[in-house]
Design a protein around this motif. Structure first.
Motif, PDB file in Angstrom:
ATOM      1  N   THR A   1       0.918  -1.042   0.073  1.00 18.39           N
ATOM      2  CA  THR A   1       0.045  -0.004   0.050  1.00 18.39           C
ATOM      3  C   THR A   1       0.844   1.172  -0.013  1.00 18.39           C
ATOM      4  O   THR A   1       1.951   1.295   0.542  1.00 18.39           O
TER       5      THR A   1
ATOM      6  N   ASN B   1      -4.322   6.631  -1.048  1.00 20.41           N
ATOM      7  CA  ASN B   1      -5.130   5.409  -0.855  1.00 20.41           C
ATOM      8  C   ASN B   1      -5.181   4.806  -2.292  1.00 20.41           C
ATOM      9  O   ASN B   1      -5.968   4.704  -3.108  1.00 20.41           O
TER      10      ASN B   1
ATOM     11  N   GLU C   1      -9.624   5.294  -4.170  1.00 18.59           N
ATOM     12  CA  GLU C   1     -10.625   6.132  -4.109  1.00 18.59           C
ATOM     13  C   GLU C   1     -11.631   6.122  -5.569  1.00 18.59           C
ATOM     14  O   GLU C   1     -12.949   6.011  -5.168  1.00 18.59           O
TER      15      GLU C   1
ATOM     16  N   THR D   1      -4.314   0.368   4.433  1.00 23.78           N
ATOM     17  CA  THR D   1      -3.942   1.438   3.713  1.00 23.78           C
ATOM     18  C   THR D   1      -3.398   2.405   4.739  1.00 23.78           C
ATOM     19  O   THR D   1      -3.313   2.444   5.989  1.00 23.78           O
TER      20      THR D   1
ATOM     21  N   HIS E   1      -8.934   1.552   5.345  1.00 23.89           N
ATOM     22  CA  HIS E   1      -9.306   0.246   4.698  1.00 23.89           C
ATOM     23  C   HIS E   1      -8.195  -0.682   4.759  1.00 23.89           C
ATOM     24  O   HIS E   1      -7.093  -0.530   5.010  1.00 23.89           O
TER      25      HIS E   1
ATOM     26  N   GLN F   1     -11.329  -4.847  -1.065  1.00 23.36           N
ATOM     27  CA  GLN F   1     -11.183  -3.397  -0.483  1.00 23.36           C
ATOM     28  C   GLN F   1     -12.101  -3.671   0.714  1.00 23.36           C
ATOM     29  O   GLN F   1     -13.408  -3.487   0.605  1.00 23.36           O
TER      30      GLN F   1
ATOM     31  N   SER G   1     -12.567   6.829   4.270  1.00 25.47           N
ATOM     32  CA  SER G   1     -12.628   7.195   2.947  1.00 25.47           C
ATOM     33  C   SER G   1     -13.867   7.808   2.617  1.00 25.47           C
ATOM     34  O   SER G   1     -14.824   7.838   3.299  1.00 25.47           O
TER      35      SER G   1
END
Length: 859
Positions: free
Chosen positions: A568, A573, A590, A811, A816, A829, A846
C-alpha cells in the motif's frame, strides 16, 4: 625363522586370516557397543536423579555423576536464565558435532551455580565462547557477529577458559587419553537423558525432533522453559520460544476478546470471465450482476459511456465456495446463483448448492440441491412462460444431470442424464418468432426453425413438432462465446479469437461491428444496459462499458491468475499488486479503478513502496528485482540476487535501506539513495536454515526481525554490519515500524490450535497499532486485537474469498484493508468500522460511498 610364511600364507583357496586393521576395527566396534550400553544405563540413572531432585531429595542415585553438569544451551530457549530464576536442574553443555568428536568438559568450582550480574569469573580470566546460531524455532544456521553475554543477572554455565592456544569444543582436549572415553561417556549420558525426557513420539511430529535444531555443529538446544520470561509454541512439533517484553508481567494480563473494530466489504476488484459464461446480467434496478470468488457483485455504473468507473457496489455473500453460474428471474429482482464443491478448514467436503435470493434486500429465499449435485453447478435458467416458477439446473458430474425444480417448494420434478458434455454449442438465444439461434465453436451461427408434425413418419416422435437447421451464417473466427437479444429485436454476437462484436438484423444481416482491444481479451458475455449502452465481460477478467459506435472502456478490471504481491502507498489511498499473470497493477482505492498496469515478463511475488512513494520495489520468481518509478512506470534499477524466488522486499522506515528476502535463505541488504532510484549492495544477512518468508524493520531503521520456512525468528543488526543478534532476549523491547512477521510474541495468539505451520499466509498490524489482520489458508480474513499474545485468541472472521488468502495490508490511514485471493485472482477492499479507545486519534474514513450493508458479514 626368517622368510617363513605366516599363518595361512600361500595356502590354496585364497583365504587369509584377519589382519591387524580388521581386528582393530572389530575391537573398536565392540568398545563402541559397550559404551552405548553404559550410555543407556547412565541415561536411566540421570532420569531417576532428576526426578528425585524435583521431589526435593538431595541424594543422587547410584551410578549418577557426583557433581552437577553445566547448563545445556539450545536454539529454542535462552542461553541463560534471567534474574530471579532458580538454576535449571541438572544442566548439561553439549556441542552439536559428530559422534566421534571430543569436547572439553566444564568443571564448576563448587557444587551449584550462582546468580551474577555479569560474566562469571573463569579461571585464567577467560570468557565463555558462544558457538553457533541462537534462533527461535527449529532451525540453526551459520553464525554472524560476536555473541551477547545474555540478560543482566542471568544464569551462565561455568566453563573452562577459551585461550588462544586452547582447542575449540569440537577439537581434542588436553586431557589424557585414558580420561577421554570416560568424559565422552558422561556427556553422552547427559545427552541421552535429554532425549528420554522429551515428550511425544517423533513419528507424531513427522519424524522431526521437537527439541533439537536441524542446524549443523554449534546449534543450541534445551528442554526447559523460562517461566515468566518467555512463552513457547509448537508448529509441526518444532518449539518456538518468544521472549516477553519487560513491560508485560504476564500474557494473561493483556486484553483479550475480539477488537472493537469491524470490517465491511467496500469494493471487489475483478470479474470471473476467464473460465465461465452467462455470468453477466442487468437487473430491473439497473444494477449489473456478476460474480467473482464467493461473492455475487451488484454494480451500479457511474458517469456516462466511456467515462470513469465511479458508481457503487453491493454484495451477496451467502455462498461458502466459488460461484460458477447465474440466472435472473423474469421479474428482474430475484437471482439464482450456483456454487462449486469445496472443503472446509477441517477437510470436510462442502456440497454444491443453488441459492435463490432477493437482489433488493440481499436475502436468501430458497436453497436447493444440497446433497444432490456432485462437483458443482454448471448452468442455471428460469422458465419464462409460467412467470419463472421453475428452475433448470445442469450439474458438473460425469453424467451432467439436467434437472428441473419447483424452486418455491425446493422440490425436484424431473431429471435426465446428458452422457456427453456439450462442447459444440457454447451459447444460444430464443427469437421472438420462435426460432433459435446457436453459436458454435467454428464461428458459425445456426438458425433452427420449427418443422410441422409429419403423421406419415413412423416411429416415436413422428407426430411431434421438431426443430431443424434452416440457415447458417459464418460470423466469427473461432468460437462464439455469447449471443444477446437486444430490446430492438436485433442480435449481438461476441467472438473469441477475433474479439469482435457484431450486430445482426433480420435474416442475420450484419448491421455494424466493433473490436475489443487486445489487452482485455476475447468476448465472454454480453448484457444490454440502460439506453444504447452495452456491457461486455472478457476472458481477461474485465468488464467493459460502451457501445458499438463510440467503443468500450473498462469499468471493472482484475488479474487473471494467482496473486501474491501486495503493498500500500505510504501517503495515498493506492495499492499495488502482482502475481502469476506477470502483471504489475497500481490501483486507485478512491476511484476504484486501475491507475496503470505493466507487463513484468516474469512472475511477481512481492513488492514495497519507498517511504517517499516515488518508487516501488518488486521481487520476481527468478531472483531478479526491479525498482520502478510510480509515475512513469520506468525501470530505474534492475538487480539479481541468487537464482531462487524472492518472497519479501521491505524498505527501512527512513528509506535508507532495502531488505530482500530470498528462497536461498539469505536476506540481501542494499543502501538506497534519497529518492530511492539508486541502490548499492550493503551486505548480506546469512544464518537462516530455510527460505525467508517475512521480515520487518525496527522503528530506528537499524535492526531486522525475520521469519523463515522452518519457523525461525532471527534478529539482525543491519547498521552494525548485518550481524546476527545471538541474544534474542535483548530484542524483546525493540519497537518495530511494521509487523508483518507471522511469528513473534506480539502475534503468536493468531495461530489456530493444531496448526501445521502453513495455515497463516500473511499478517499485518494497523498503523495505529490497535488491530492485526490475518490472511489464512481457509479463504478467511481475520481481525485480532493487537497485541495478540493469548493462545487461541478470538477474532472477527470474514468470508468472500474462494481460495487461500495470500496477503493483507492496511492503507496508509487505516481506513481500509486490502486482501488478495490466491487462485480466485480477486482483490477485496474492506472498510474499517468502529474503533476508539487509547491510541492515536481516529483517522478520517474514505470518501468513497459504500453500498455494502454492514450486516452482510458475520463476525
Amino acid at each position: 625363522m626368517d622368510g617363513a610364511a605366516g599363518p595361512g600364507e600361500g595356502q590354496s583357496g585364497g583365504w587369509e586370516p584377519p589382519g591387524p586393521d580388521i581386528l582393530g576395527a572389530l575391537s573398536q566396534r565392540l568398545r563402541v557397543q559397550e559404551e552405548e550400553m553404559e550410555l543407556v544405563k547412565a541415561a536411566l540413572a540421570e532420569v531417576l536423579r532428576r526426578l528425585r531432585l524435583q521431589e526435593g531429595t538431595p541424594r543422587s542415585p547410584v551410578g549418577a555423576p557426583a557433581s552437577p553438569v553445566p547448563v545445556q544451551a539450545s536454539s529454542d530457549s535462552s542461553p541463560s536464565a534471567p534474574p530471579g530464576l532458580p538454576p535449571p536442574p541438572s544442566p548439561s553443555l553439549v556441542s552439536r558435532g559428530t559422534q566421534t568428536e571430543v569436547e572439553t568438559e566444564s568443571q564448576p568450582s563448587s557444587g551449584s551455580l550462582a546468580l551474577s550480574n555479569g560474566p562469571p569469573a573463569l579461571p585464567g580470566g577467560g570468557e565463555e565462547e558462544l558457538v553457533g546460531v541462537q534462533s527461535e524455532g527449529g532451525g540453526g544456521g551459520s553464525s554472524c557477529g560476536a555473541g551477547s553475554p545474555g540478560p543482566p543477572g542471568a544464569l551462565r554455565p561455568f566453563q573452562l577458559p577459551q585461550r588462544g592456544d586452547t582447542p575449540r569444543r569440537n577439537s581434542s582436549s588436553s586431557s589424557s587419553p585414558s580420561e577421554r572415553p570416560r568424559k565422552k561417556l558422561s556427556r553422552k549420558a547427559a545427552s541421552s537423558a535429554n532425549l528420554l525426557l522429551r515428550s511425544g513420539s517423533s513419528e507424531s511430529r513427522g519424524g522431526k525432533d521437537p527439541v533439537s535444531s536441524p542446524g549443523g555443529p554449534g546449534s543450541r538446544r534445551s528442554n526447559y522453559n523460562l517461566e515468566g520470561i518467555s512463552v513457547k509454541m509448537f508448529l509441526r512439533g518444532r518449539p518456538i520460544t518468544m521472549y516477553i517484553p519487560s513491560g508485560v508481567r504476564s500474557p494473561e494480563e493483556l486484553p483479550s476478546g475480539p477488537p472493537p473494530e469491524n470490517l465491511s466489504l467496500d469494493w471487489v476488484y475483478g470479474y470471473r470471465g476467464r473460465d465461465s459464461r452467462s455470468n453477466l446480467f442487468v437487473l430491473r434496478s439497473g444494477e449489473v450482476v456478476y460474480f467473482i470468488a464467493c461473492v455475487v457483485v451488484l454494480y451500479r455504473p457511474g458517469g456516462g459511456p466511456g467515462g470513469p468507473g465511479g458508481g457503487g457496489q453491493r454484495h451477496y455473500l451467502g455462498h461458502t465456495d466459488c460461484v460458477r453460474c447465474l440466472a435472473v428471474h423474469p421479474d428482474g429482482v430475484r437471482v439464482a446463483s450456483g456454487q462449486t464443491a469445496g472443503v472446509d478448514k477441517d477437510g470436510k467436503p462442502l456440497q454444491p448448492v443453488v441459492h435463490i435470493w432477493d437482489s433488493e434486500k440481499l436475502q436468501k429465499l430458497q436453497e436447493i440441491g444440497l446433497g444432490v449435485f456432485e462437483r458443482g453447478v454448471g448452468a442455471l435458467a428460469f422458465s419464462v412462460s409460467d412467470q419463472g416458477n421453475f428452475l433448470c439446473v445442469v450439474d458438473d458430474s460425469n453424467e451432467h444431470m439436467l434437472s428441473v425444480w419447483d424452486w418455491n417448494r425446493g422440490a425436484k420434478l424431473v431429471e435426465i442424464k446428458k452422457y456427453k458434455k456439450p462442447k459444440f454449442v457454447p451459447c444460444f438465444v430464443f427469437l421472438p418468432d420462435g426460432d433459435i439461434l446457436t453459436g458454435d465453436s467454428e464461428g458459425t451461427i445456426l438458425t433452427w426453425g420449427r418443422s410441422l408434425p409429419d403423421s406419415r413418419t413412423p416411429g416415436r416422435g413422428g407426430a411431434k413438432e421438431t426443430f431443424g437447421i434452416v440457415a447458417q451464417t459464418r460470423a466469427h473466427e473461432g468460437s462464439i462465446f455469447a449471443l444477446c437479444l437486444l430490446r430492438d429485436g436485433t442480435v449481438l454476437s461476441g467472438g473469441g479469437r477475433d474479439r469482435r462484436l457484431v450486430q445482426w438484423g433480420p435474416g442475420l444481416t450484419a448491421l455494424q461491428e466493433a473490436e475489443i482491444p487486445e489487452q482485455f481479451g476475447a468476448v465472454r458475455a454480453i448484457a444490454e444496459g440502460l439506453g444504447a449502452e452495452l456491457l461486455v465481460g472478457t476472458t481477461k477478467n474485465a468488464l467493459l462499458r460502451g457501445d458499438l459506435t463510440q467503443g468500450f472502456s473498462p469499468v471493472i478490471q482484475g488479474h487473471t491468475d494467482e496473486l501474491w504481491g501486495l503493498c500500500t502507498h505510504p501517503s495515498l489511498n493506492r495499492f499495488l499488486t502482482c502475481g502469476h499473470d506477470r502483471q504489475l497493477c497500481l490501483w486507485d482505492g478512491e476511484c476504484h479503478a486501475l491507475a496503470w498496469s505493466l507487463d513484468l515478463k516474469e512472475t511477481g511475488l512481492c513488492a514495497d513502496f519507498h517511504p517517499s512513494g516515488k518508487v516501488v520495489a518488486v521481487g520476481l520468481n527468478t531472483g531478479r528485482w526491479l525498482v520502478l518509478d510510480t509515475e512513469t512506470q520506468e525501470i530505474v534499477s534492475d538487480f539479481t540476487d541468487g537464482n531462487e524466488q524472492l518472497s519479501v522486499v521491505r524498505y527501512s522506515p527512513d528509506g535508507m535501506y532495502l531488505a530482500i528476502g530470498s528462497h536461498d535463505n539469505v536476506i540481501y541488504i542494499y543502501s538506497v539513495s534519497s529518492d530511492g532510484a539508486k541502490c548499492s549492495r550493503f551486505g548480506r544477512c546469512m544464518g537462516h536454515s530455510s527460505f525467508i518468508t517475512h521480515l520487518d524493520w525496527s522503528k530506528d531503521g537499524n535492526f531486522i526481525m525475520s521469519n523463515s520456512g522452518d519457523y525461525e525468528i532471527l534478529y539482525w543488526d543491519v547498521a552494525g554490519g548485518c550481524k546476527l543478534l545471538r541474544n534474542r532476549y535483548e530484542s524483546r523491547d525493540r519497537e518495530w515500524a511494521t509487523y508483518t512477521c507471522v511469528l513473534g510474541f506480539h502475534v503468536y495468539g493468531v495461530w489456530p490450535d493444531g496448526s501445521d505451520g502453513t495455515d497463516i499466509n500473511s499478517l499485518c498490524r494497523s498503523h495505529n497499532e490497535r488491530v492485526v489482520a490475518v490472511a489464512d489458508d481457509f479463504c478467511k480474513v481475520h481481525l485480532f486485537l493487537y497485541p495478540c499474545s493469548r493462545a487461541k485468541a478470538p477474532s472477527r472472521k470474514y468470508g468472500g474469498h474462494g481460495s487461500h488468502v495470500t496477503s493483507v495490508r492496511f492503507t496508509h490511514d487505516d481506513s481500509h484493508l486490502i486482501s488478495l485471493g490466491g487462485k480466485d485472482a480477486s482483490i477485496f477492499q474492506w472498510r474499517m468500522l468502529g474503533g476508539g479507545g487509547p491510541g492515536p486519534a481516529p483517522l478520517t474514513p474514505s470518501r468513497t460511498p459504500s453500498l455494502s450493508p454492514a450486516s452482510s458479514l458475520d463476525a
